[in-house]
Design an enzyme around this catalytic site. Structure first.
Site, PDB file in Angstrom:
ATOM      1  N   ARG A 121      22.491  31.133  24.755  1.00 24.33           N
ATOM      2  CA  ARG A 121      21.933  32.111  25.691  1.00 24.33           C
ATOM      3  C   ARG A 121      22.060  31.662  27.149  1.00 24.33           C
ATOM      4  NH1 ARG A 121      17.727  32.591  21.580  1.00 24.33           N
ATOM      5  NH2 ARG A 121      18.137  34.465  20.350  1.00 24.33           N
ATOM      6  N   LYS A 143      31.196  37.055  37.936  1.00 20.16           N
ATOM      7  CA  LYS A 143      31.756  37.964  36.938  1.00 20.16           C
ATOM      8  C   LYS A 143      32.593  37.142  35.949  1.00 20.16           C
ATOM      9  CE  LYS A 143      32.072  42.460  39.209  1.00 20.16           C
ATOM     10  NZ  LYS A 143      32.996  43.551  39.604  1.00 20.16           N
ATOM     11  N   GLU A 185      44.447  39.171  47.453  1.00 16.69           N
ATOM     12  CA  GLU A 185      42.988  39.191  47.460  1.00 16.69           C
ATOM     13  C   GLU A 185      42.423  38.736  48.805  1.00 16.69           C
ATOM     14  OE1 GLU A 185      40.976  40.418  45.312  1.00 16.69           O
ATOM     15  OE2 GLU A 185      41.966  40.462  43.358  1.00 16.69           O
ATOM     16  N   LYS A 227      32.931  37.544  50.556  1.00 14.79           N
ATOM     17  CA  LYS A 227      32.475  37.845  49.193  1.00 14.79           C
ATOM     18  C   LYS A 227      31.029  37.415  48.999  1.00 14.79           C
ATOM     19  CE  LYS A 227      33.663  38.010  44.401  1.00 14.79           C
ATOM     20  NZ  LYS A 227      34.686  37.823  43.343  1.00 14.79           N
ATOM     21  N   GLU A 237      26.336  44.731  40.916  1.00 16.43           N
ATOM     22  CA  GLU A 237      27.081  45.960  41.196  1.00 16.43           C
ATOM     23  C   GLU A 237      26.266  47.201  40.827  1.00 16.43           C
ATOM     24  OE1 GLU A 237      31.289  47.352  39.664  1.00 16.43           O
ATOM     25  OE2 GLU A 237      31.504  45.505  40.818  1.00 16.43           O
ATOM     26  N   ARG A 242      28.795  46.004  46.063  1.00 18.82           N
ATOM     27  CA  ARG A 242      29.753  45.092  45.442  1.00 18.82           C
ATOM     28  C   ARG A 242      30.971  45.836  44.905  1.00 18.82           C
ATOM     29  NH1 ARG A 242      28.789  39.771  41.636  1.00 18.82           N
ATOM     30  NH2 ARG A 242      31.009  39.383  41.284  1.00 18.82           N
ATOM     31  N   ASN A 246      36.227  46.046  44.515  1.00 14.21           N
ATOM     32  CA  ASN A 246      37.213  46.560  43.558  1.00 14.21           C
ATOM     33  C   ASN A 246      38.326  47.356  44.229  1.00 14.21           C
ATOM     34  OD1 ASN A 246      35.939  45.538  41.178  1.00 14.21           O
ATOM     35  ND2 ASN A 246      34.408  47.157  41.373  1.00 14.21           N
ATOM     36  N   HIS A 249      41.692  47.759  42.590  1.00 15.36           N
ATOM     37  CA  HIS A 249      41.620  47.284  41.217  1.00 15.36           C
ATOM     38  C   HIS A 249      41.727  48.397  40.173  1.00 15.36           C
ATOM     39  CE1 HIS A 249      40.534  43.572  43.159  1.00 15.36           C
ATOM     40  NE2 HIS A 249      40.413  42.954  42.002  1.00 15.36           N
ATOM     41  N   HIS A 253      44.528  47.828  37.645  1.00 15.24           N
ATOM     42  CA  HIS A 253      44.308  47.632  36.214  1.00 15.24           C
ATOM     43  C   HIS A 253      45.129  48.609  35.387  1.00 15.24           C
ATOM     44  CE1 HIS A 253      40.168  45.463  36.708  1.00 15.24           C
ATOM     45  NE2 HIS A 253      41.193  44.693  37.009  1.00 15.24           N
ATOM     46  N   HIS A 267      48.094  39.805  38.307  1.00 15.13           N
ATOM     47  CA  HIS A 267      46.905  40.552  38.729  1.00 15.13           C
ATOM     48  C   HIS A 267      46.903  40.811  40.235  1.00 15.13           C
ATOM     49  CE1 HIS A 267      42.819  41.985  38.988  1.00 15.13           C
ATOM     50  NE2 HIS A 267      42.524  41.034  39.854  1.00 15.13           N
TER      51      HIS A 267
END
Length: 369
Positions: A121, A143, A185, A227, A237, A242, A246, A249, A253, A267
């Site tokens: 956990r 993330k 980026e 960031k 987010e 936030r 993206n 993205h 993607h 990427h």
């Protein structure tokens, strides 16, 4: 060297940026080492290039390293590799108070962070990003995820690292293509929220990709600071702030999915194309001028990155690309938010995009030369 704090309601952490930091890893990470051996994850390339340096740094503090080595590439972000890694960590008696070290690019960081998030956990991890893309983006913010058949990063958790050591010297081993992918980026932070930094990138981008030490440290530091500010405002987010990270993205993607998440399109390269598409679509909707869209395209071109999706030679329609977008994890109540621009440095979340119009736009872009 720069030290940037990521402040998260009393549980923040530091990001160290500088040339040669890896040699001081034993000292900088001393507070996160409780045993005589630590578990570290790397891919085959990052281990070969930097594994011995990390071992030497930790040995100076009396700590040994047990390695879990993956194959390079997105294939490592899978259920199978995650299961093997978690079993390996359990066999070594990793406890909740221990910290796993992640040495490598975004794939290694995502995989290690997610394993740390679910192991008992939640245990700790230390990020040592060795690619430009990971140093300015994926290593900061918490993330973590793996990929599934349905799409990229659809299974994951928010799990912040305890420490990030971004040694710009490690970028000396990166192929030029990887540097370019990472630079996408970097320039993203200018396009989405800092027109002055975008102008700096227009003037100095070549120095960054050529690994000029001063330009590189400035670019990484500015990116991490940007960031960190956004993550501090909206860690999970939930407010929309936030989500601005993206930019490029959702488009990217879809392109990655169409190319099979393979080396055909890295990427960062997909994000670069996605930012061009976001700028052009913003101009299509009269949010920004055609001149601003052209400026974004020119900056991507100047960095040696693809700026035309037609150059990928995809055998698909705009409708098929748009269909990939509908698997995006940001879908909410049947609506897909897009990050568009009101100007360079002024990104915003648009929840009113017509998917049919988007498909038509993508078809036009696929046929453009």
């Amino acid at each position: 060297m720069a030290v940037i704090g990521v402040e998260l309601a009393g549980r923040g952490y530091d990001v160290h940026v500088g040339h040669g930091l890896l040699a001081d890893a034993g000292t900088l990470a001393a507070g996160f080492i409780r045993k005589t051996r630590v578990a570290a994850v790397a891919d085959r390339n990052s281990h070969a290039a930097h594994g011995a340096a990390l071992e030497t740094a930790l040995a100076a503090s009396g700590t040994g390293v047990d390695w879990f080595i993956t194959e390079p590439g997105e294939g490592a972000k899978s259920w199978g590799v995650l299961e093997t890694l978690v079993d390996w960590l359990l066999e070594r008696g990793i406890e909740r108070g221990d910290h796993i070290f992640a040495l490598g690019g975004g794939v290694v960081g995502d995989l290690t962070g997610f394993a740390a998030a679910v192991l008992k956990r939640g245990c700790g991890f230390v990020q040592i990003p060795t690619t430009l893309l990971a140093q300015v983006d994926s290593s900061v913010g918490g993330k973590t995820a793996i990929n599934t058949k349905a799409g990229k990063n659809l299974v994951g958790a928010f799990h912040q690292p305890a420490l990030v050591l971004a040694d710009t010297a490690t970028l000396g081993t990166l192929p030029p293509r990887e540097m370019g992918a990472g630079y996408a980026e970097v320039i993203k932070y200018g396009i989405l929220g800092d027109a002055d930094f975008f102008a700096w990138c227009e003037a100095n981008g070549a120095k960054v990709t050529a690994r000029d030490p001063e330009a590189l440290e400035y670019a990484v530091t500015q990116s991490v600071q940007a960031k960190a500010r956004i993550v501090a405002q909206d860690e999970r987010e939930t407010t929309g702030t936030r989500a601005l990270l993206n930019l490029g993205h959702t488009f990217g993607h879809a392109l990655e999915a169409e190319t099979g998440f393979s080396d055909a399109l890295l990427h960062g390269e997909a994000v670069a194309l996605g930012m061009v598409l976001a700028a052009r679509y913003s101009a299509r909707l009269n949010y920004i001028s055609l001149d601003d869209a052209a400026r974004v395209t020119a900056a991507i071109d100047k960095a040696g990155l693809r700026s035309e999706i037609a150059s990928l030679g995809l055998e698909c329609s705009g409708r098929e690309l748009a269909a990939h977008m509908l698997h995006d994890k940001k879908m909410d109540a049947g609506t897909l938010p897009f990050i568009l621009l009101r100007g360079i440095g002024e990104a915003f979340v648009d929840t009113q995009v017509d998917i049919a119009d988007m498909a038509a736009f993508l078809s036009e872009q696929l046929q453009a030369h």
